[in-house]
Design a protein around this motif. Sequence first.
Motif, PDB file in Angstrom:
ATOM      1  N   LYS A   2       4.047  -1.376   7.517  1.00  7.38           N
ATOM      2  CA  LYS A   2       3.294  -2.089   6.490  1.00  7.38           C
ATOM      3  C   LYS A   2       4.211  -3.082   5.793  1.00  7.38           C
ATOM      4  CE  LYS A   2       1.100   1.966   4.842  1.00  7.38           C
ATOM      5  NZ  LYS A   2       0.600   2.525   3.608  1.00  7.38           N
ATOM      6  N   LYS A   3       3.562  -4.053   5.162  1.00  8.77           N
ATOM      7  CA  LYS A   3       4.343  -5.052   4.425  1.00  8.77           C
ATOM      8  C   LYS A   3       5.224  -4.368   3.385  1.00  8.77           C
ATOM      9  CE  LYS A   3       0.763  -8.522   4.542  1.00  8.77           C
ATOM     10  NZ  LYS A   3      -0.368  -7.576   4.488  1.00  8.77           N
ATOM     11  N   ILE A   4       4.621  -3.358   2.763  1.00  8.87           N
ATOM     12  CA  ILE A   4       5.356  -2.694   1.683  1.00  8.87           C
ATOM     13  C   ILE A   4       6.609  -1.998   2.206  1.00  8.87           C
ATOM     14  CG2 ILE A   4       4.411  -0.338   1.511  1.00  8.87           C
ATOM     15  CD1 ILE A   4       3.610  -1.689  -1.441  1.00  8.87           C
ATOM     16  N   ILE A   7       9.239  -4.587   2.683  1.00  5.34           N
ATOM     17  CA  ILE A   7       9.864  -4.982   1.420  1.00  5.34           C
ATOM     18  C   ILE A   7      10.847  -3.913   0.945  1.00  5.34           C
ATOM     19  CG2 ILE A   7       9.383  -5.335  -1.040  1.00  5.34           C
ATOM     20  CD1 ILE A   7       6.857  -6.868  -0.095  1.00  5.34           C
TER      21      ILE A   7
ATOM     22  N   GLU B 399      -3.248  -0.309   5.372  1.00  2.00           N
ATOM     23  CA  GLU B 399      -2.340  -1.135   4.580  1.00  2.00           C
ATOM     24  C   GLU B 399      -3.038  -1.679   3.340  1.00  2.00           C
ATOM     25  OE1 GLU B 399       0.894  -4.648   5.298  1.00  2.00           O
ATOM     26  OE2 GLU B 399      -0.358  -3.947   6.918  1.00  2.00           O
ATOM     27  N   GLU B 400      -2.305  -1.701   2.192  1.00  2.00           N
ATOM     28  CA  GLU B 400      -2.918  -2.272   1.008  1.00  2.00           C
ATOM     29  C   GLU B 400      -2.880  -3.788   1.073  1.00  2.00           C
ATOM     30  OE1 GLU B 400       0.072  -0.720   1.537  1.00  2.00           O
ATOM     31  OE2 GLU B 400       0.419   0.252  -0.403  1.00  2.00           O
ATOM     32  N   ILE B 402      -2.358  -7.630  -0.081  1.00  2.00           N
ATOM     33  CA  ILE B 402      -1.392  -8.318  -0.951  1.00  2.00           C
ATOM     34  C   ILE B 402      -2.074  -8.728  -2.247  1.00  2.00           C
ATOM     35  CG2 ILE B 402       0.161 -10.296  -1.164  1.00  2.00           C
ATOM     36  CD1 ILE B 402       0.658 -10.328   1.610  1.00  2.00           C
ATOM     37  N   GLU B 406      -2.165  -2.558  -6.788  1.00  2.00           N
ATOM     38  CA  GLU B 406      -1.256  -1.480  -6.417  1.00  2.00           C
ATOM     39  C   GLU B 406      -0.074  -1.961  -5.580  1.00  2.00           C
ATOM     40  OE1 GLU B 406      -4.447  -1.614  -5.672  1.00  2.00           O
ATOM     41  OE2 GLU B 406      -4.935  -0.927  -3.640  1.00  2.00           O
ATOM     42  N   PHE B 407      -0.309  -3.006  -4.791  1.00  2.00           N
ATOM     43  CA  PHE B 407       0.780  -3.548  -3.968  1.00  2.00           C
ATOM     44  C   PHE B 407       1.939  -4.001  -4.854  1.00  2.00           C
ATOM     45  CE2 PHE B 407       2.856  -7.096  -1.748  1.00  2.00           C
ATOM     46  CZ  PHE B 407       3.164  -6.501  -0.546  1.00  2.00           C
ATOM     47  N   ILE B 411       5.752  -2.330  -5.655  1.00  2.00           N
ATOM     48  CA  ILE B 411       7.023  -3.034  -5.497  1.00  2.00           C
ATOM     49  C   ILE B 411       7.852  -2.907  -6.779  1.00  2.00           C
ATOM     50  CG2 ILE B 411       8.080  -5.314  -5.218  1.00  2.00           C
ATOM     51  CD1 ILE B 411       5.837  -5.924  -3.268  1.00  2.00           C
TER      52      ILE B 411
END
Lengths: 138, 994
Positions: A2-4, A7, B399-400, B402, B406-407, B411
Amino acid sequence: MKKIHIIILIGIAGLIAGFITMLSSFSSYDTIASAKNKQGKFVHLIAKLDKSKPVDYDPVKNPNYLSFFITDSLGGNSKVVYHNSKPRDLEKSERLVLKGKMQNDHFECKEILLKCPSKYKDDENNLRKSVNEQTNTP
Amino acid sequence: MQFEGEHLLYGKIGHLLVIIATVCSLLSVISFFAASRKNDITERLSWLVFGRINFVIHSICLFSVFIIVFIICKNHYFEYMYAFKHASKELENKYLLACIWEGQEGSFLLWMMWHAVLGIFIISKTKKKLYQPAGILKASSSPDKNISISSNEWKAPVMTIIGLAQFFLCLMILGVYVKDVRLGNSLFSLTRNEIDAPIFSQPNYLSLIKDGQGLNVLLRNYWMVIHPPILFLGFASTIIPFAFAYAGLQTKKYGEWAKPALPWTLFSAAVLGVGIMMGGKWAYESLSFGGYWAWDPVENASLVPWLILIAGIHTMLIYNSTQRALRASYLFAILSFSFVLYSTFLTRTGILGDASVHSFTEAGIAINIMIGLMVALFSLSMLALFFIRYRKIPAIHSEESIQSREFWMFIGSVIFFLSAIFIIGITSIPVYNKTPLLKDLILQYHGGKMALPEDPEFLYNKVMVIAAFIIGILTAISQYFKYKDTPGKHLRKLIIPTIATILFFIAISITYPFLYDKKGAGFLLAIYMAFFASAYSIIANGYFILDTIKNKFKQAGGSIAHIGFALMIAGMLISSSNKIIISDSKVNGINLKMGIDPITKKQDNPSENLTLLREIPASMGEYNVTYMNDSSGNEKGRKFYKLLFENKKNKKETFVVMPDIYIMKDNNMSSNPDTRSYLTKDIFTYITYALDKNKNSGHTPTDTDTIPKKSIDSVLFESGKSDISENSKISLDNLIKSFNENNKTSITIEGYTDDTGEAEQNLILSKKRVIAVSDYLKSNGDSSLLISTDWYGENHPKYDNNSDANRTLNRRVELTISAIKNMTPSDAYDISEMKIGEKSFYNNGYFILNKVEINPSNDKYKFTSDDKALMADLSFVTKDSLRFNARPLIKADATDIININDTIFSQNLIIQFAGVTENKTVKIGIKEPSNFIDFIAVKSFIFPYINLVWLGLTIMAIGIIISMIRRFGFDNTTSAVILIAASLGIFYMFLLAG
């Protein structure tokens, strides 16, 4: 993936990379002899004040100049110059931690930490001394 | 042997109570654990009731122990080691509490008392309706029972953890011998058993011990009375999210704990945050490292759990809204308490050694092993349980977006977490040096034990400034996103705050730029970026409250907390980047010669100290500063130095600061700063060097004689009284009239008593007398009088206390009045006009003007041809043929002429280059004070906008509390009471007090 996750991984990688690049800037604890071999490198010295030599500090002339001599347990010795005010009880200290750089004939000190015999109450010897002092003097 | 005068009963009861507390905590753990494992409701309830009874007994014991320790310290029962070590007779009552939590054992007790309070809240609170999971409810009959069972679901496992922590902490203060090993250090151990000295073989030893060691002077500050309880409440409360995480894993109701744990986590974050910054404020006000934060290991160790708590709050919020981030919530809840334990390990086992000024010293190997065990047991076994159950913890694998809140929140949490890991990673360097395998690796590859780099603060700052930038941006934008997905047009709301921020940022950058270029352009850019992000966060969250939340006040907690956090960061950036060291010789145009740094090839100039000769004004930034005089404080060995600041341009701005130096009984010195606070800046000054004038004799009255006295007056008192008689009032009124004419008058008021009564009482009486006179002068005369006070009790009697008449004369307050106005330096100097090579005389010999140098460049001064400076080179020859050299200097800059005087200390001479006459002769001023020259060296800083830091912290805490209130679901009255009390308390502490 996942993108997260990406990151997070970038964050962790950045942290590790940062840590490694910083690693070389970390200082080390040295003896006077080994510090002399690392001219100009920032080190920590653990040493004692050499009481047989003069401590030079005249704050009226210059409050930012102190010089004295040190020895360590391996017999090394050096002159120390500290561009700051003289820590009180320098003469009474048992042990000094000096942070700075060796420069030719002297150690250019940035910071001094004193270990005074009486600094720590929990030290049993010190407590005993306090008891004895109180009870001997009527 | 029978010893005289001991009060052993207190210790026996106290020790017994500690043992009962320990046993009860163990019983409560067993019962709560059993209750959490039983499925049968009646059985479960009976275990629970038993556990609760034990926990309550345990708590009562702890509080009783505290009361006994308090009694022992208050009454100075020095037969007890704890009183001997931490209390003393001269200690003021207000510091009694501080002396209890100064020691290891006392601070463990404080920690346990908070656990006990929180535990009692949990066992009683959940009786009411806090949270009702569905399930086993129906089986029971009475409605009352129903509710208690429903909440018991969490109560039992949560209390298991708290009870277990209590048990371990009790062991630390148990003081019981198992064979030869002492388990824990008792609060009630006896001095004669602890210290091996011959005196303890005498039955009357107690009458010989006159005083205890007393409280460390650095801790004699009102912050030290209130700061440890708040900080420890913060530490103690982190156990609750940890315990809820355990409850989730243990009951296998994996997700439901996050809701009831959230308000407690918010509580913990608010209290811990305030506690940490109280420590900062304490350091700022009373330590002389010149700031509120120094990245000291002990500070870091308390910051790390807080950062993780903040991460945890955000992941719990995500989970409660979207069912995501549950595993992260577990991890953060577990780690925040684990790092509290780890910080206990760092600060209490002596492992930090030289690395920290705050840490406790080593308390013995047995205690160290126990602390180590406790840390390992709690953190490692919980982490192990977490990883074993990891797969069973529900997680959403899709996947959440963007464009979801919550995304970005997640982070942010990760950034907080990584910052925490970074900080603790660096802080743990002393631990690496002692870890078996790692130690060898370090020795081999690093060439010696690892130590922090030359500028350790910069090491932290350069990373944290980036974190501050990212966090700032994230807190600004995240709330504009909606959970799950945000429609594109919704984000247009961000346009207004973004444009506003850019305009504001440009305006600030032009009008009040950051000047910190010491670390290069890259770091300066990072400061600007972090400042931009903070401003963005303040504006965007403010706009969000106005535009979106509007009057739904209870929902504004998050936004308010973000504004506070950003404001605090902005305040930190401004106050540290634009800090000015006004005592720096550079600022004052004295170019002292310094070494050149071999690496950076830059001129090194760390000369931040400035010497102030008594009564001689020196230039410091925009002020002329004069060291007026010194006076003793309330405590023996404490000395205040009166510094008069006069603004060069604005003559109306004059003020006095009184930093002090405190020489403790053990001869350690502490230098305590004094600060002049304005709304937009603080002027912070402390003494770096002072002459030790009265090493042996306490105070000598001749100290103040250097001031040319105008007159001395005295006021006499009746025996034992401190009221001013009518006659004395008339003479004081006359006095006031006399000095209203020359408006700047300095008065030293010194109080004395005769020798009747106790010495201690007399000291207080003399103080009362001084205050009576000082108040009278202030209220009837000019309130701008410069009054300094001193009192000596029955010391320094004017006459021998051998007759009633003499005693009457000794019951006096003396007033020494001097006019400052008459003390400009030129008046005090004896001026000689000389040509080069000429000779002139002074009282003790003669002196020759050797030469005059223009813009000298030598070992003392370093001027360039651009400057306008003249230095006189003088040789002094005394009557007994001693020779001295002096080089006074005069320097002109755009606005001012500055005299840099020279001194021949051993001859008690001050030499001034007073000027040049029309016919080119040089004016040399000589001053020969009758007493020896008195001087101090000081450091002085200006912290601009430091109030933003305190204001930001206050707002952040209020925001978190609003959030907490909402999630606890308090009714309106309770909410209002909590909110108003907390806000006023925090606001008062940080912005008004002191």
